[in-house]
Design a protein around this motif. Structure first.
Motif, PDB file in Angstrom:
ATOM      1  N   GLY A  44      -2.847   5.950  -1.399  1.00 46.18           N
ATOM      2  CA  GLY A  44      -3.364   5.611  -2.721  1.00 46.18           C
ATOM      3  C   GLY A  44      -2.383   6.092  -3.768  1.00 46.18           C
ATOM      4  O   GLY A  44      -1.193   5.789  -3.718  1.00 46.18           O
ATOM      5  N   TYR A  98      -9.599   1.686   6.431  1.00 48.37           N
ATOM      6  CA  TYR A  98     -10.287   0.957   5.354  1.00 48.37           C
ATOM      7  C   TYR A  98     -11.629   0.361   5.766  1.00 48.37           C
ATOM      8  O   TYR A  98     -12.497   0.146   4.920  1.00 48.37           O
ATOM      9  N   SER A 127      -6.592  -1.671  -2.274  1.00 49.40           N
ATOM     10  CA  SER A 127      -5.487  -1.157  -1.452  1.00 49.40           C
ATOM     11  C   SER A 127      -4.949  -2.192  -0.479  1.00 49.40           C
ATOM     12  O   SER A 127      -3.851  -2.044   0.059  1.00 49.40           O
TER      13      SER A 127
END
Length: 398
Positions: free
Chosen positions: A36, A107, A237
């Motif tokens: 991130g 994720y 992302s």
């Protein structure tokens, strides 16, 4: 004839590290991993050069966001292993093992995966950690929740669940000097070959199952693949990285060979549409079997000769079973299991030497792994031969 014989005790298949020497192990590398907006120190593991291409990994190890969930979605243990390892083979079509590093998926968390495996009309669990659509990806049952059990049974049969699991792998790439970042994502979608269901009514359980038409699985799988890409792009992302979607057909739950990947497609950076689907022509065959004799005659004959010589040599012979992975008509590797009842360690040594010699002489020239066991899966010896090897690696447990 035998390259080397080790008598070092090891409790599991970690003994495979014994197959490699220091010359085959590259240095570890310290890097900074972008996560991130944060950066953290990490280490790229040393590369072990073997007959197969494996991705180097990053540590400290980060468990997958849905770690361990796969065993509740995929029935056959063989399918679980093949699904994970086979997905790495598919990944190599897009992400080179020379440039990319493997990390478990970060994720798709457990809630998201569970929600996606539900039906479109099922109630989903709220997920405040995800920006992705959580609605189920399997066909709606299409009846009222309080419908009679006979109606439910009929609806389950007419509207089987296709999707059984969603597996994510992340591939990191170097970004500038001493840094790595997310370079791509590969998602495997596993599909039932037979759908098993049960309905409860007044304390009684009614079971049923239905075999799924391969053409229907293919059609639904590609629709679900496109929808999964769309949802992945909803995560900021994952909005600007290459993504590969791979489709896996499970074997039935009692099968002695695993299923196989049958197609994959990719989406380049920023794209919300998958490329045209690429077919994957992989298949496992069991040796010995009538199917292998009919469709893989030469390899089957070699295996039968190898098996017959074992029977002649050892009086306590139990059985020899092989699983061969084919790409098209080409045998890529062969894994063999030999369970034997031994009376002493000298028998193990003698038998292992014999097997290693016969493996070089009688089996096809492909990577071969032979596991010799006794008792209840008690490991006794391991033989590993790569295609280019003039002699096999041999390890005997003690």
């Amino acid at each position: 004839m035998i390259k080397r014989m080790s008598f070092i005790f090891l409790s599991s298949l970690l003994l495979l590290t014994g197959c490699f020497n220091k010359d085959n192990l590259q240095q570890e590398k310290e890097v900074v991993k972008q996560k991130g907006k944060k950066e953290e120190k990490a280490i790229i593991t040393g590369e072990i050069k073997t007959g197969e291409n494996y991705y180097r990994s990053i540590y400290p190890f980060e468990p997958g966001a849905a770690r361990g969930l796969i065993k509740f979605g995929v029935d056959n243990r063989l399918d679980i292993d093949e699904f994970e390892l086979g997905l790495m083979r598919v990944a190599q079509q897009k992400f080179s093992t020379d440039k990319y590093f493997l990390q478990e998926g970060q994720y798709l968390d457990e809630t998201t995966v569970n929600n996606w495996l539900k039906r479109k009309d099922d109630k989903i669990e709220k997920n405040s950690n995800s920006t992705m659509d959580q609605k189920g990806l399997n066909p709606a049952l299409g009846i009222k929740k309080d419908a009679p059990y006979k109606q439910v049974l009929e609806a389950e049969k007419k509207n089987p669940k296709f999707l059984s699991y969603v597996l994510e792998q992340n591939y990191l790439v170097q970004s500038g000097k001493g840094k790595v970042k997310l370079g791509g994502v590969v998602v495997g979608l596993s599909f039932n070959s037979r759908y098993y269901y049960k309905v409860t009514d007044k304390g009684l359980i009614y079971n049923g199952d239905v075999e799924l038409d391969p053409s229907a699985v293919n059609r639904e799988a590609k629709k679900i693949g496109q929808e999964v890409l769309k949802r992945l792009r909803q995560n900021p992302s994952l909005a600007h990285v290459p993504i590969v979607i791979a489709l896996y057909q499970e074997a039935e739950k009692d099968s002695v060979t695993p299923g196989h990947f049958f197609a994959y497609a990719s989406a380049d950076t920023d794209s919300t549409s998958l490329s045209s689907w690429n077919s994957i022509n992989e298949r496992y065959y069991l040796f010995p079997s009538d199917e292998a004799k009919k469709k893989k005659r030469d390899d089957s004959a070699s295996f039968d000769t190898f098996k017959a010589e074992i029977q002649d040599y050892f009086p306590n012979y139990i059985g020899v079973v092989g699983k061969g992975l084919y790409e098209g008509d080409t045998l890529k590797n062969l894994n063999i299991e030999i369970p034997i009842q031994f009376q002493g360690k000298a028998e193990v040594v003698s038998f292992t030497q014999f097997i290693a010699t016969r493996a070089m002489e009688k089996l096809p020239n492909v990577p071969v792994t032979i596991s010799i066991t006794s008792g209840v899966n008690q490991p006794e010896a391991l033989i590993v031969k790569e295609t280019e090897d003039q002699e096999p690696f041999v390890h005997i447990y003690r």
